[in-house]
Design a protein around this motif. Structure first.
Motif, mmCIF file in Angstrom:
data_model
loop_
_atom_site.group_PDB
_atom_site.id
_atom_site.type_symbol
_atom_site.label_atom_id
_atom_site.label_comp_id
_atom_site.label_asym_id
_atom_site.label_seq_id
_atom_site.Cartn_x
_atom_site.Cartn_y
_atom_site.Cartn_z
ATOM 1 N N MET A 150 0.820 -1.208 0.000
ATOM 2 C CA MET A 150 0.000 0.000 0.000
ATOM 3 C C MET A 150 0.854 1.258 0.000
ATOM 4 N N VAL A 151 1.917 1.264 0.823
ATOM 5 C CA VAL A 151 2.777 2.446 0.863
ATOM 6 C C VAL A 151 3.448 2.659 -0.491
ATOM 7 N N GLU A 152 3.919 1.555 -1.102
ATOM 8 C CA GLU A 152 4.551 1.679 -2.418
ATOM 9 C C GLU A 152 3.580 2.265 -3.429
ATOM 10 N N GLY A 153 2.340 1.811 -3.400
ATOM 11 C CA GLY A 153 1.355 2.355 -4.331
ATOM 12 C C GLY A 153 1.080 3.833 -4.103
ATOM 13 N N LEU A 154 0.993 4.237 -2.823
ATOM 14 C CA LEU A 154 0.756 5.651 -2.513
ATOM 15 C C LEU A 154 1.922 6.517 -2.978
ATOM 16 N N VAL A 155 3.143 6.016 -2.790
ATOM 17 C CA VAL A 155 4.325 6.790 -3.212
ATOM 18 C C VAL A 155 4.347 6.947 -4.725
ATOM 19 N N ARG A 156 3.996 5.890 -5.470
ATOM 20 C CA ARG A 156 3.968 5.977 -6.934
ATOM 21 C C ARG A 156 2.944 7.010 -7.390
ATOM 22 N N GLN A 157 1.788 6.983 -6.746
ATOM 23 C CA GLN A 157 0.773 7.981 -7.109
ATOM 24 C C GLN A 157 1.232 9.385 -6.760
ATOM 25 N N TYR A 158 1.962 9.509 -5.663
ATOM 26 C CA TYR A 158 2.475 10.819 -5.251
ATOM 27 C C TYR A 158 3.368 11.413 -6.346
ATOM 28 N N TYR A 159 4.318 10.622 -6.846
ATOM 29 C CA TYR A 159 5.208 11.126 -7.899
ATOM 30 C C TYR A 159 4.437 11.424 -9.190
ATOM 31 N N THR A 160 3.477 10.556 -9.515
ATOM 32 C CA THR A 160 2.711 10.775 -10.739
ATOM 33 C C THR A 160 1.912 12.073 -10.673
ATOM 34 N N ASN A 161 1.303 12.326 -9.531
ATOM 35 C CA ASN A 161 0.523 13.558 -9.401
ATOM 36 C C ASN A 161 1.416 14.794 -9.372
ATOM 37 N N LEU A 162 2.611 14.676 -8.812
ATOM 38 C CA LEU A 162 3.554 15.790 -8.900
ATOM 39 C C LEU A 162 3.890 16.082 -10.353
ATOM 40 N N ALA A 163 4.154 15.038 -11.115
ATOM 41 C CA ALA A 163 4.526 15.205 -12.519
ATOM 42 C C ALA A 163 3.385 15.794 -13.337
ATOM 43 N N LEU A 164 2.133 15.518 -12.916
ATOM 44 C CA LEU A 164 0.967 16.032 -13.640
ATOM 45 C C LEU A 164 0.512 17.394 -13.128
ATOM 46 N N ASP A 165 1.302 17.981 -12.215
ATOM 47 C CA ASP A 165 1.011 19.310 -11.671
ATOM 48 C C ASP A 165 -0.217 19.304 -10.777
ATOM 49 N N GLU A 166 -0.574 18.176 -10.207
ATOM 50 C CA GLU A 166 -1.683 18.077 -9.253
ATOM 51 C C GLU A 166 -1.082 18.030 -7.854
ATOM 52 N N ASP A 167 -0.527 19.176 -7.439
ATOM 53 C CA ASP A 167 0.252 19.230 -6.208
ATOM 54 C C ASP A 167 -0.590 18.935 -4.971
ATOM 55 N N GLU A 168 -1.810 19.399 -4.966
ATOM 56 C CA GLU A 168 -2.639 19.200 -3.777
ATOM 57 C C GLU A 168 -2.901 17.717 -3.543
ATOM 58 N N ARG A 169 -3.252 17.007 -4.587
ATOM 59 C CA ARG A 169 -3.489 15.564 -4.457
ATOM 60 C C ARG A 169 -2.187 14.833 -4.120
ATOM 61 N N ALA A 170 -1.084 15.276 -4.718
ATOM 62 C CA ALA A 170 0.202 14.652 -4.436
ATOM 63 C C ALA A 170 0.554 14.784 -2.957
ATOM 64 N N GLU A 171 0.343 15.948 -2.390
ATOM 65 C CA GLU A 171 0.640 16.156 -0.970
ATOM 66 C C GLU A 171 -0.227 15.264 -0.083
ATOM 67 N N GLY A 172 -1.474 15.087 -0.491
ATOM 68 C CA GLY A 172 -2.360 14.214 0.282
ATOM 69 C C GLY A 172 -1.898 12.765 0.253
ATOM 70 N N LEU A 173 -1.462 12.310 -0.920
ATOM 71 C CA LEU A 173 -0.969 10.934 -1.032
ATOM 72 C C LEU A 173 0.308 10.749 -0.227
ATOM 73 N N ASP A 174 1.181 11.738 -0.262
ATOM 74 C CA ASP A 174 2.420 11.660 0.506
ATOM 75 C C ASP A 174 2.122 11.598 2.003
ATOM 76 N N ALA A 175 1.176 12.411 2.441
ATOM 77 C CA ALA A 175 0.793 12.397 3.853
ATOM 78 C C ALA A 175 0.174 11.053 4.243
ATOM 79 N N MET A 176 -0.638 10.494 3.339
ATOM 80 C CA MET A 176 -1.259 9.197 3.612
ATOM 81 C C MET A 176 -0.196 8.109 3.747
ATOM 82 N N ALA A 177 0.826 8.151 2.892
ATOM 83 C CA ALA A 177 1.896 7.160 2.976
ATOM 84 C C ALA A 177 2.638 7.276 4.308
ATOM 85 N N ARG A 178 2.926 8.517 4.747
ATOM 86 C CA ARG A 178 3.622 8.712 6.024
ATOM 87 C C ARG A 178 2.765 8.227 7.185
ATOM 88 N N GLN A 179 1.478 8.551 7.131
ATOM 89 C CA GLN A 179 0.586 8.128 8.208
ATOM 90 C C GLN A 179 0.485 6.606 8.282
#
Length: 479
Positions: A383-412
């Motif tokens: 699950m953490v690996e999947g969240l991290v992959r989505q985090y990078y993908t959303n950063l690359a797509l300029d969806e920073d808000e969603r990327a930050e949420g995914l990163d926070a979810m992975a840390r939590q």
């Protein structure tokens, strides 16, 4: 009665009784030899060691009485926790009654589970786990090739004792087995052309080792690979699938649900953790999810449901659970199209499983909160690996808000699991640290097989504060 008639009378009675025995002896011998009646087995075992062949013939029907007495005593020793003493009795019983299936199962279980945990050194534990596996595989099945319980128990040892993380030494078991299999196969994958038609001395030696030491038939290996693969033969769940498949092929007219369950449970595990990321010379094997097997595992469930005529509902319940978990796992790995397709399959096959009108996003969020109470090590990593992959993908797509949420979810999620297992880190802990996992995933995404085109790749590197290559990127259809 006068003495002159006493002895002749006794002799006459003896002759009458002897004649009666002679009349019924032939019928008794026929009944003893009839497996449907099962008085005793008078035929010697084929290819049996001399001591076993001797006891099964010389003691005749008495060996059953002796075995029963020993079994009663073995049960008493089991209750007292005297497993080492019980081992000798169990060995005697298997020599007296090699077709007594329960003794093989109990003896192997004691080796792999009860005796192994009395040792602190993982290497010592591994020797006893191996001994239990070898007892079932090399002897129990050899004398009872049509008994489903032996195949089921052997498959369970691979799936549970080696494959799961309930034993402190599970990483040692997995690593030792992976190295053995890699040496036996001569590489990461079986070369079936070589194994089925060996042309060199090295190939013939490899086939001989697989057949004699590991009791693996290359033809059955290929059949299992064709049905459910490509399988990772260095991991224990593949061998669980193999032995269950062999059992299904050899067992006739008996309860087969347990063997089918071994197949789909191990296929499920292969999706969660069926990929070897690293097999170091020193250190433990590192595994990761293999979502590429998702469709194959789903086909395996469908096949088992179609073949099970007596209790298909048991497999259907497991299939429903697999599909629901798969939807979420694919979603967390940013494979939304596949996740949506499997969500639709759940709705069609098991309409009461998902609330009407629930979207894919709503389902995934609900699933995440529900999974928190039943997380294990493999699922947390996945699950953490999947969240991290989505985090990078959303950063690359300029969806920073969603990327930050995914990163926070992975840390939590990482923090939640680490706090939940407490001081059990050596056995259940996550590999390395979260920053290390994130860096490893980033390097994979930046590699030759990057999913990003030059524009999104440059945007991602800029946001991460990494240097952007100045040379012109190769032509690509990716943005």
């Amino acid at each position: 009665m006068s003495r002159s008639f006493y002895k002749p009378a006794l002799l006459l009675i003896a002759l009458v009784l002897l004649g009666a025995v002679g009349l019924i002896q032939k019928d008794l011998n026929r009944r003893r030899a009839d497996p449907a009646i099962g008085f005793t087995r008078v035929a010697p075992l084929e290819n049996a060691p001399p001591v076993l062949a001797f006891t099964t013939v010389a003691l005749g029907g008495f060996r059953g009485l002796i075995a029963n007495a020993l079994w009663i005593r073995a049960g008493e020793l089991q209750d007292e926790g005297k497993y080492f003493e019980m081992m000798q009795l169990a060995d005697w019983i298997t020599k007296l009654e090699p077709h007594f299936v329960q003794v093989w199962n109990v003896q192997a279980w004691n080796m792999a589970y009860n005796i192994s945990i009395k040792f602190n050194d993982p290497a010592d534990r591994w020797r006893w786990v191996r001994a239990g596996i070898e007892l079932l595989r090399d002897q129990g099945i050899r004398y009872n090739p049509g008994e489903p319980l032996l195949y089921r128990e052997l498959a369970w040892f691979f799936h549970h004792k080696m494959g799961q993380n309930l034993d402190d030494g599970h990483l040692f078991f997995k690593t030792a087995w992976a190295h053995e299999m890699q040496a036996a196969l001569g590489g990461d994958r079986p070369n079936y052309d070589e194994l089925l038609r060996p042309q060199t001395d090295a190939a013939r030696q490899r086939v001989e080792m697989l057949r004699t030491r590991y009791k693996l038939d290359p033809a059955f290996m290929k059949a299992a690979d064709d049905l459910y693969g490509p399988l990772e033969w260095r991991l224990p769940e593949t061998h669980s699938i193999y032995w269950a498949t062999v059992g299904l092929a050899k067992v006739k007219n008996k309860e087969l649900l347990a063997l089918r369950r071994a197949v789909y449970q191990s296929l499920h595990l292969a999706v969660l953790r069926g990929r070897i990321v690293l097999l170091p010379t020193n250190g433990f094997v590192i595994t990761g999810p293999d979502l590429g097997k998702a469709a194959l595992a789903n086909d395996g469930y469908e096949k088992m449901i179609a073949e099970e005529k007596e209790k298909p509902e048991a497999i259907k319940n497991a299939h429903r659970g697999y599909l629901k978990e798969l939807v979420y796992l694919l979603y967390t790995h940013n494979r939304r199209i596949e996740a949506g397709r499997y969500l639709q399959q759940v709705r069609e096959k098991y309409p009461d499983s998902i609330p009407p009108g629930q979207s894919l996003d709503e389902y995934a969020l609900a699933r995440l909160s529900g999974n928190l109470t039943s997380l294990n090590r493999d699922k947390t990593i996945l699950m953490v690996e999947g969240l991290v992959r989505q985090y990078y993908t959303n950063l690359a797509l300029d969806e920073d808000e969603r990327a930050e949420g995914l990163d926070a979810m992975a840390r939590q999620l990482w923090s939640y699991y680490t706090e939940r297992i407490g001081n059990q880190g050596p056995r259940l802990g996550l590999p390395g640290t979260l920053p290390e996992m994130k860096e490893a995933i980033l390097q994979e995404l930046l590699g030759p097989q990057t999913p990003y085109g030059p524009i999104t790749l440059g945007r991602l590197l800029t946001k991460l504060g990494r240097p952007v290559p100045t040379n012109s990127p190769p032509a690509s259809t990716k943005p």
